[in-house]
Enzyme design. Structure first.
Site, short mmCIF file in Angstrom:
data_model
loop_
_atom_site.label_atom_id
_atom_site.label_comp_id
_atom_site.label_asym_id
_atom_site.label_seq_id
_atom_site.Cartn_x
_atom_site.Cartn_y
_atom_site.Cartn_z
N LYS A 48 0.85 -1.20 0.00
CA LYS A 48 0.00 0.00 0.00
C LYS A 48 0.88 1.25 0.00
O LYS A 48 0.61 2.22 -0.70
CB LYS A 48 -0.95 -0.02 1.21
CG LYS A 48 -2.06 -1.05 1.05
CD LYS A 48 -2.84 -1.32 2.32
CE LYS A 48 -3.74 -2.55 2.12
NZ LYS A 48 -4.45 -2.96 3.33
N GLN A 92 -4.71 -1.88 9.48
CA GLN A 92 -4.54 -3.18 8.80
C GLN A 92 -5.13 -4.30 9.67
O GLN A 92 -4.81 -4.42 10.84
CB GLN A 92 -3.04 -3.42 8.54
CG GLN A 92 -2.74 -4.68 7.76
CD GLN A 92 -3.33 -4.66 6.33
OE1 GLN A 92 -3.24 -3.65 5.63
NE2 GLN A 92 -3.93 -5.76 5.93
N ASP A 115 -11.05 2.47 3.87
CA ASP A 115 -11.46 1.08 3.64
C ASP A 115 -12.97 0.96 3.45
O ASP A 115 -13.45 -0.08 3.01
CB ASP A 115 -11.05 0.21 4.85
CG ASP A 115 -9.69 -0.45 4.64
OD1 ASP A 115 -9.31 -0.66 3.47
OD2 ASP A 115 -9.03 -0.77 5.65
#
Ligand code: NAP
Length: 274
Positions: A48, A92, A115
């Site tokens: 990422k 994460q 997200d």
């Protein structure tokens, strides 16, 4: 049969994001929190960061020990929420077991929730209100089908898997595109029979589940699953060799949904809300 090239399409999306970021008057800044040292998570987080660099988005990885308290993590998120120089926050997953994932997701500002997992964003999606962010994987899948001009309206879409990160939002996003959606999971009876009736199959399970030759002629098969087979080789949910001759479009693993997820996440990370 056409292979849906996630690598090529993701490069195109990343180039578009880079172009847009270069014209913005602020540099988007993504904060990525990594708790513990899960090897897969370390790889994902580094990927990422690399993708963010590629498109001109600033990224900061915040590493925390696996035994931090939930409150410590909540305090860090509160700080990032209040930091005007941070435009996106990503924690994460998975988190260590002693930390309640839902409390963490809910603590992130919905306007920085790149997200798209915050209940406000999920609720908006389900209610037909534009969320601040759509979850990266299903959004990336739709970017890929759009790139190949695959029509969805009125089609029968079969989604296998009902996780919060892929299956459920995928189903909602396909509904929003006026597909007729069937959601399948581990309690579904006659999965093979249901697959036979699909114009589009999205499989997000993590096991070899679509093995049959029974996909409809010209159907679209999207393989989200990614795991190692008994020989340690990366593979997906779909038995590519058996299924691909019968269908119209199919994603490979690797090189299909994976790169689209990253491109879609960068698209989200380039969105800045005041
Ligand atoms: P998950 O949370 O592991 O859930 C798996 C889903 O599969 C569950 O809903 C489960 O049903 C269902 N399932 C299990 N066995 C089944 C069976 N025999 N028949 C039908 N459904 C069955 O899923 P996830 O996090 O969405 O991940 C799924 C896969 O996609 C994994 O391989 C993951 O690594 C991969 N993934 C890839 C990307 C990417 O970018 N390429 C992104 C995210 C995930 P129940 O709900 O009934 O248990």
């Amino acid at each position: 049969m056409v292979i849906l090239d996630g690598k090529k399409t993701s490069s195109k999306i990343l180039a578009e994001v880079k172009n847009r970021v270069s014209t913005m008057n602020i540099v988007p800044h993504l904060a990525v929190i990594l708790v513990g040292e899960n090897p897969a998570s370390i790889i994902y987080v580094n990927n990422k960061k690399k993708a963010a660099e590629q498109v001109g988005i600033k990224s900061t990885i915040i590493k925390m020990e696996k035994d931090i308290t939930e409150q410590y993590l909540l305090d860090e998120i509160a700080e990032l929420n209040n930091d005007n120089t941070v435009t996106g926050i990503l924690v994460q997953l998975p988190l260590p077991e002693h930390i309640n994932k839902n409390n963490i997701i809910t603590a992130i500002s919905p306007q920085k929730d790149v997200d798209g997992f915050h209940p406000e964003n999920v609720g908006k999606l389900v209610s037909g209100i534009e969320p601040y962010f759509y979850p990266a994987t299903p959004q990336g899948i739709l970017m890929l089908t759009d790139e190949y001009n695959i029509p969805l309206e009125g089609k029968h879409a079969v989604v296998i898997g009902r996780s919060n990160i892929v299956g459920k939002p995928m189903g909602q996003m396909l509904l929003k595109r006026n597909a007729t959606v069937t959601m399948c999971h581990s309690y579904t009876n006659n999965l093979d029979e249901i697959i036979k009736t699909a114009d589009l199959v999205v499989s997000a399970v993590g096991k070899k589940i679509v093995r049959c030759k029974m996909v409809r002629k010209n159907s679209v098969v999207i393989d989200v699953g990614i795991f190692k087979d008994s020989n340690g080789k990366l593979t997906g949910d779909v038995d590519f060799d058996i299924v691909s001759p019968s269908c119209g479009f199919i994603t490979p693993v690797p090189g299909g949904v994976g790169p689209m997820t990253i491109a879609s996440l960068m698209y989200n990370a380039s969105k800045v809300y005041p």
